[in-house]
Design a protein around this motif. Structure first.
Motif, PDB file in Angstrom:
ATOM      1  N   GLY A  58       8.613   2.421  -6.862  1.00  0.00           N
ATOM      2  CA  GLY A  58       8.250   1.504  -7.723  1.00  0.00           C
ATOM      3  C   GLY A  58       6.840   1.585  -8.143  1.00  0.00           C
ATOM      4  N   TYR A  59       5.717   1.893  -7.448  1.00  0.00           N
ATOM      5  CA  TYR A  59       4.301   1.956  -7.930  1.00  0.00           C
ATOM      6  C   TYR A  59       4.305   3.197  -8.945  1.00  0.00           C
ATOM      7  N   LEU A  60       4.887   4.433  -8.352  1.00  0.00           N
ATOM      8  CA  LEU A  60       4.584   5.508  -9.335  1.00  0.00           C
ATOM      9  C   LEU A  60       5.597   5.360 -10.480  1.00  0.00           C
ATOM     10  N   TYR A  61       6.684   4.594 -10.617  1.00  0.00           N
ATOM     11  CA  TYR A  61       7.550   4.380 -11.719  1.00  0.00           C
ATOM     12  C   TYR A  61       6.604   3.522 -12.790  1.00  0.00           C
ATOM     13  N   SER A  62       6.026   2.514 -12.143  1.00  0.00           N
ATOM     14  CA  SER A  62       4.973   1.660 -13.015  1.00  0.00           C
ATOM     15  C   SER A  62       3.908   2.640 -13.582  1.00  0.00           C
ATOM     16  N   TYR A  63       3.362   3.186 -12.727  1.00  0.00           N
ATOM     17  CA  TYR A  63       1.930   4.042 -13.253  1.00  0.00           C
ATOM     18  C   TYR A  63       2.241   4.839 -13.932  1.00  0.00           C
ATOM     19  N   ASN A  64       3.515   5.525 -13.954  1.00  0.00           N
ATOM     20  CA  ASN A  64       3.810   6.717 -14.832  1.00  0.00           C
ATOM     21  C   ASN A  64       4.283   6.233 -16.172  1.00  0.00           C
ATOM     22  N   ARG A  65       4.214   4.877 -16.343  1.00  0.00           N
ATOM     23  CA  ARG A  65       4.729   4.390 -17.618  1.00  0.00           C
ATOM     24  C   ARG A  65       3.495   3.612 -18.201  1.00  0.00           C
ATOM     25  N   ASN A  66       2.295   4.018 -17.627  1.00  0.00           N
ATOM     26  CA  ASN A  66       1.147   3.671 -18.221  1.00  0.00           C
ATOM     27  C   ASN A  66       1.036   1.955 -17.776  1.00  0.00           C
ATOM     28  N   LYS A  67       1.516   1.381 -16.916  1.00  0.00           N
ATOM     29  CA  LYS A  67       1.037   0.123 -16.394  1.00  0.00           C
ATOM     30  C   LYS A  67      -0.283   0.267 -15.651  1.00  0.00           C
ATOM     31  N   PRO A  68      -1.065  -0.795 -15.712  1.00  0.00           N
ATOM     32  CA  PRO A  68      -2.435  -0.770 -15.093  1.00  0.00           C
ATOM     33  C   PRO A  68      -2.146  -0.626 -13.638  1.00  0.00           C
ATOM     34  N   SER A  69      -3.158   0.195 -12.894  1.00  0.00           N
ATOM     35  CA  SER A  69      -3.030   0.630 -11.529  1.00  0.00           C
ATOM     36  C   SER A  69      -4.404   0.924 -11.045  1.00  0.00           C
ATOM     37  N   ASN A  70      -4.828   0.692  -9.916  1.00  0.00           N
ATOM     38  CA  ASN A  70      -5.829   1.007  -9.248  1.00  0.00           C
ATOM     39  C   ASN A  70      -5.663   1.580  -8.150  1.00  0.00           C
ATOM     40  N   ILE A  71      -4.369   2.404  -8.064  1.00  0.00           N
ATOM     41  CA  ILE A  71      -4.191   3.486  -6.737  1.00  0.00           C
ATOM     42  C   ILE A  71      -4.397   4.706  -6.953  1.00  0.00           C
ATOM     43  N   GLN A  72      -4.403   5.427  -5.902  1.00  0.00           N
ATOM     44  CA  GLN A  72      -4.484   6.841  -6.016  1.00  0.00           C
ATOM     45  C   GLN A  72      -3.283   7.210  -4.778  1.00  0.00           C
ATOM     46  N   VAL A  73      -2.696   8.482  -5.208  1.00  0.00           N
ATOM     47  CA  VAL A  73      -1.404   8.808  -4.669  1.00  0.00           C
ATOM     48  C   VAL A  73      -1.753  10.217  -3.851  1.00  0.00           C
ATOM     49  N   VAL A  74      -1.573  10.345  -2.452  1.00  0.00           N
ATOM     50  CA  VAL A  74      -1.790  11.612  -1.799  1.00  0.00           C
ATOM     51  C   VAL A  74      -0.679  11.858  -0.900  1.00  0.00           C
ATOM     52  N   VAL A  75      -0.444  13.280  -0.556  1.00  0.00           N
ATOM     53  CA  VAL A  75       0.437  13.661  -0.070  1.00  0.00           C
ATOM     54  C   VAL A  75       0.092  14.710   1.001  1.00  0.00           C
ATOM     55  N   ASP A  76       0.941  14.987   2.237  1.00  0.00           N
ATOM     56  CA  ASP A  76       0.538  15.984   3.090  1.00  0.00           C
ATOM     57  C   ASP A  76       0.467  17.384   2.462  1.00  0.00           C
ATOM     58  N   THR A  77       1.584  17.821   1.735  1.00  0.00           N
ATOM     59  CA  THR A  77       1.660  19.067   1.179  1.00  0.00           C
ATOM     60  C   THR A  77       2.257  19.150  -0.060  1.00  0.00           C
ATOM     61  N   TRP A  78       2.182  19.733  -1.072  1.00  0.00           N
ATOM     62  CA  TRP A  78       2.722  19.879  -2.353  1.00  0.00           C
ATOM     63  C   TRP A  78       3.440  21.127  -2.669  1.00  0.00           C
ATOM     64  N   PRO A  79       4.535  21.317  -3.416  1.00  0.00           N
ATOM     65  CA  PRO A  79       5.445  20.271  -3.534  1.00  0.00           C
ATOM     66  C   PRO A  79       6.292  19.437  -2.724  1.00  0.00           C
ATOM     67  N   ASP A  80       6.446  20.371  -1.492  1.00  0.00           N
ATOM     68  CA  ASP A  80       7.404  19.848  -0.641  1.00  0.00           C
ATOM     69  C   ASP A  80       6.578  19.051   0.662  1.00  0.00           C
ATOM     70  N   PHE A  81       6.472  17.581   0.050  1.00  0.00           N
ATOM     71  CA  PHE A  81       5.874  16.614   0.766  1.00  0.00           C
ATOM     72  C   PHE A  81       6.736  15.993   1.826  1.00  0.00           C
ATOM     73  N   LYS A  82       6.175  15.584   2.887  1.00  0.00           N
ATOM     74  CA  LYS A  82       6.988  14.825   3.938  1.00  0.00           C
ATOM     75  C   LYS A  82       6.392  13.292   4.154  1.00  0.00           C
ATOM     76  N   VAL A  83       5.054  13.105   3.409  1.00  0.00           N
ATOM     77  CA  VAL A  83       4.579  11.774   3.562  1.00  0.00           C
ATOM     78  C   VAL A  83       3.923  11.693   2.340  1.00  0.00           C
ATOM     79  N   ILE A  84       4.030  10.640   1.708  1.00  0.00           N
ATOM     80  CA  ILE A  84       3.264  10.441   0.675  1.00  0.00           C
ATOM     81  C   ILE A  84       2.638   8.862   0.522  1.00  0.00           C
TER      82      ILE A  84
END
Length: 278
Positions: free
Chosen positions: A28-54
């Motif tokens: 939901g956060y990514l869907y919202s942020y990716n459609r230009n809704k206001p956000s103050n979050i940063q997204v991190v993953v363990d590895t990319w592109p095959d992540f196990k934790v986001i």
């Protein structure tokens, strides 16, 4: 660990959809942020592109982050990797108060273990059922007349004080600011009285869960909440949004009402909220 850029967040959204509804908070956060809704979050993953934790965390580059209650959410397919990331000094700022919201209850022991290793206090806040609509075919229309339909409206920022006074986790200036932002940038619905004042309302959180559902005591038992949930779900489905909500485990009245509209759940899955440095 890697901080995702905008195009990578779009790709991560597609991956998380495959794990919906258990991934709903981060999705939901990514869907919202990716459609230009206001956000103050940063997204991190363990590895990319095959992540196990986001993990979604307060964005240290965003000056407005300090004006909001700090919230961290995550989705994990590997608890060992999650543990490593939570213990990493660079992943989360453990020196201040923050909430881990809507996490899979199966990770509860891990979070408390990490809290102990970090030597920070914690407090369990709530445990909820996750209810969602996979598609429009599941949505059940309740019976309501044309008079009630004509009284369905949207909230505006002038109603934020009223909502803040009745929201379980609100009541202060931070709650007020959060509600103003939600009303200003996300869909909301209310039932108005003959003077045009809201007597029942429903909002959408920034991670796209329906919430803050409330009816003034003197206007209850009239089906207002049912109509609002149906109306919101209908709109979200039409616009392509994910449709889900969280109902606290002991709130059987809301649970039965939402189930009657066709929402489904995984009975074995529970979401929890926990606060650190309390």
């Amino acid at each position: 660990m890697k901080v995702l850029q905008k195009d990578e967040q779009m790709s991560a959204e597609t991956v998380l959809l495959k794990h919906f509804p258990k991934s709903c908070q981060v999705y939901g956060y990514l869907y919202s942020y990716n459609r230009n809704k206001p956000s103050n979050i940063q997204v991190v993953v363990d590895t990319w592109p095959d992540f196990k934790v986001i993990i979604c965390r307060p964005d240290p580059r965003n000056k407005e982050s300090s004006e909001w209650r700090k919230k961290v959410i995550f989705y994990s397919l590997d608890e060992k990797i999650l543990r490593k990331m939570l213990l990493d000094e660079e992943t989360i700022d453990w020196s201040t108060y923050f909430v881990v919201g809507g996490y899979d209850s199966s990770h509860a022991a891990l979070l408390k273990e990490v809290s102990s290793l970090r030597q920070v206090s914690y407090k369990d806040l709530s445990c909820s059922r996750l209810l969602y609509l996979p598609d429009s075919c599941h949505l059940v229309k309740p019976a309501f007349d044309s008079d009630l339909k004509s009284r369905i409206s949207s909230l505006d920022p002038s109603h934020a004080h009223l909502v803040n006074q009745t929201w379980k986790f609100g009541g202060d200036e931070l709650g007020y600011k959060k509600i103003v932002r939600q009303i200003s940038h996300f869909p909301s619905y209310c039932i108005i009285d003959s003077q045009g004042q809201p007597v029942s309302w429903l909002l959408l959180y920034e991670y796209l869960s329906m919430g803050m559902l409330y009816t003034l005591p003197e206007h209850r038992q009239k089906g207002y909440a049912t109509v609002l949930v149906y109306t919101m779900a209908q709109r979200l489905l039409a616009e392509g949004y994910p449709v889900f909500c969280h109902v606290e485990e002991d709130n059987m009245t809301s649970y039965k009402m939402i189930k009657s509209l066709g929402f489904i759940e995984d009975p074995s899955f529970r979401e929890k909220w926990i606060a650190f440095n309390t």
